[in-house]
Design a protein around this motif. Structure first.
Motif, mmCIF file in Angstrom:
data_model
loop_
_atom_site.group_PDB
_atom_site.id
_atom_site.type_symbol
_atom_site.label_atom_id
_atom_site.label_comp_id
_atom_site.label_asym_id
_atom_site.label_seq_id
_atom_site.Cartn_x
_atom_site.Cartn_y
_atom_site.Cartn_z
ATOM 1 N N MET A 162 17.589 28.864 -40.330
ATOM 2 C CA MET A 162 16.336 28.409 -39.744
ATOM 3 C C MET A 162 15.402 27.939 -40.853
ATOM 4 S SD MET A 162 13.872 30.545 -37.259
ATOM 5 C CE MET A 162 12.231 30.045 -37.007
ATOM 6 N N ALA A 163 14.750 26.825 -40.638
ATOM 7 C CA ALA A 163 13.844 26.271 -41.640
ATOM 8 C C ALA A 163 12.580 27.128 -41.743
ATOM 9 C CB ALA A 163 13.475 24.844 -41.271
ATOM 10 N N ILE A 164 12.063 27.234 -42.936
ATOM 11 C CA ILE A 164 10.840 28.005 -43.160
ATOM 12 C C ILE A 164 9.625 27.080 -43.164
ATOM 13 C CG2 ILE A 164 12.045 29.801 -44.443
ATOM 14 C CD1 ILE A 164 11.002 28.476 -46.993
ATOM 15 N N LYS A 165 8.432 27.658 -43.082
ATOM 16 C CA LYS A 165 7.193 26.882 -43.095
ATOM 17 C C LYS A 165 6.985 26.267 -44.479
ATOM 18 C CE LYS A 165 2.208 27.471 -42.845
ATOM 19 N NZ LYS A 165 2.008 26.930 -44.193
ATOM 20 N N THR A 166 6.611 25.006 -44.482
ATOM 21 C CA THR A 166 6.312 24.321 -45.737
ATOM 22 C C THR A 166 5.018 23.531 -45.581
ATOM 23 O OG1 THR A 166 7.588 22.361 -45.088
ATOM 24 C CG2 THR A 166 8.758 24.060 -46.339
ATOM 25 N N GLU A 167 4.501 23.079 -46.712
ATOM 26 C CA GLU A 167 3.339 22.191 -46.723
ATOM 27 C C GLU A 167 3.687 20.986 -47.598
ATOM 28 O OE1 GLU A 167 -0.490 23.955 -47.413
ATOM 29 O OE2 GLU A 167 0.106 25.808 -46.417
ATOM 30 N N PRO A 168 4.435 20.014 -47.020
ATOM 31 C CA PRO A 168 4.882 18.859 -47.805
ATOM 32 C C PRO A 168 3.728 18.069 -48.404
ATOM 33 C CG PRO A 168 6.021 18.976 -45.700
ATOM 34 C CD PRO A 168 4.907 19.966 -45.647
ATOM 35 N N ALA A 182 15.131 21.854 -46.202
ATOM 36 C CA ALA A 182 15.149 20.460 -46.663
ATOM 37 C C ALA A 182 15.776 19.546 -45.609
ATOM 38 C CB ALA A 182 15.912 20.355 -47.980
ATOM 39 N N GLU A 183 16.862 19.999 -45.005
ATOM 40 C CA GLU A 183 17.526 19.194 -43.975
ATOM 41 C C GLU A 183 16.594 18.941 -42.788
ATOM 42 O OE1 GLU A 183 21.409 19.209 -41.028
ATOM 43 O OE2 GLU A 183 20.980 20.991 -42.213
ATOM 44 N N ALA A 184 15.909 19.964 -42.330
ATOM 45 C CA ALA A 184 14.993 19.811 -41.198
ATOM 46 C C ALA A 184 13.889 18.807 -41.531
ATOM 47 C CB ALA A 184 14.391 21.163 -40.822
ATOM 48 N N PHE A 185 13.367 18.873 -42.737
ATOM 49 C CA PHE A 185 12.308 17.931 -43.144
ATOM 50 C C PHE A 185 12.835 16.506 -43.164
ATOM 51 C CE2 PHE A 185 10.159 15.387 -46.338
ATOM 52 C CZ PHE A 185 8.844 15.440 -45.862
ATOM 53 N N VAL A 186 13.986 16.285 -43.783
ATOM 54 C CA VAL A 186 14.554 14.933 -43.894
ATOM 55 C C VAL A 186 14.859 14.368 -42.513
ATOM 56 C CG1 VAL A 186 16.567 13.626 -44.698
ATOM 57 C CG2 VAL A 186 15.434 15.246 -46.235
ATOM 58 N N THR A 243 4.859 30.771 -52.662
ATOM 59 C CA THR A 243 5.038 30.366 -51.272
ATOM 60 C C THR A 243 6.389 30.902 -50.809
ATOM 61 O OG1 THR A 243 6.154 28.315 -51.881
ATOM 62 C CG2 THR A 243 3.734 28.217 -51.630
ATOM 63 N N GLU A 244 6.644 30.828 -49.512
ATOM 64 C CA GLU A 244 7.929 31.302 -48.999
ATOM 65 C C GLU A 244 9.080 30.513 -49.633
ATOM 66 O OE1 GLU A 244 10.027 32.324 -44.700
ATOM 67 O OE2 GLU A 244 8.103 31.285 -44.725
ATOM 68 N N LEU A 245 8.930 29.194 -49.712
ATOM 69 C CA LEU A 245 9.957 28.366 -50.343
ATOM 70 C C LEU A 245 10.030 28.658 -51.840
ATOM 71 C CD1 LEU A 245 12.085 26.159 -50.032
ATOM 72 C CD2 LEU A 245 10.253 24.469 -50.314
ATOM 73 N N GLY A 246 8.887 28.860 -52.469
ATOM 74 C CA GLY A 246 8.854 29.196 -53.886
ATOM 75 C C GLY A 246 9.595 30.485 -54.186
ATOM 76 N N GLU A 247 9.455 31.471 -53.311
ATOM 77 C CA GLU A 247 10.160 32.745 -53.490
ATOM 78 C C GLU A 247 11.670 32.550 -53.364
ATOM 79 O OE1 GLU A 247 10.750 36.494 -54.611
ATOM 80 O OE2 GLU A 247 8.779 35.545 -54.590
ATOM 81 N N LEU A 248 12.085 31.735 -52.401
ATOM 82 C CA LEU A 248 13.523 31.448 -52.262
ATOM 83 C C LEU A 248 14.064 30.749 -53.511
ATOM 84 C CD1 LEU A 248 13.661 30.259 -48.543
ATOM 85 C CD2 LEU A 248 14.694 32.340 -49.485
#
Length: 101
Positions: free
Chosen positions: A1-7, A70-74, A45-50
């Motif tokens: 599952m994709a996590i929250k990001t702030e592109p 990344a896939e969900a964003f693209v 951030t959550e992505l930063g921690e990963l």
């Protein structure tokens, strides 16, 4: 599952580029080890921690969530079929290179 990001858009010699999020929210010095290395209390951030787990803590399991995010964003951003994603090359040499696995 994709996590929250702030592109965030990033400029460069390409048609369109993005960073999915910041890596570090804050990093405050909290002391020095007996060996003389400064220690920090770091909030990511959550992505930063990963990414931190993947690159520095041997957490190869983090790659699954990073790829899904990344896939969900693209897929949402460009709504096109794609066959592959080419990562940026590693910036330093490590015993295990998670980028090229």
């Amino acid at each position: 599952m994709a996590i929250k990001t702030e592109p965030m858009k990033i400029a460069g010699p390409w048609r369109e580029g993005f960073s999915l999020d910041r890596h570090t929210v804050s990093s405050v010095p909290i002391g020095v080890t007996p060996g003389g290395h400064t220690q920090f209390a770091t909030t990511r951030t959550e992505l930063g921690e990963l990414l931190y787990r993947l690159k520095y803590a041997g957490g190869s399991d983090a790659a699954t969530e990073i790829v899904a995010t990344a896939e969900a964003f693209v897929r949402e951003r460009w709504k096109v079929k794609f066959d592959c994603v080419v990562p940026a090359p590693p910036s330093v040499t490590r015993a295990s290179q998670p980028v090229v696995r």
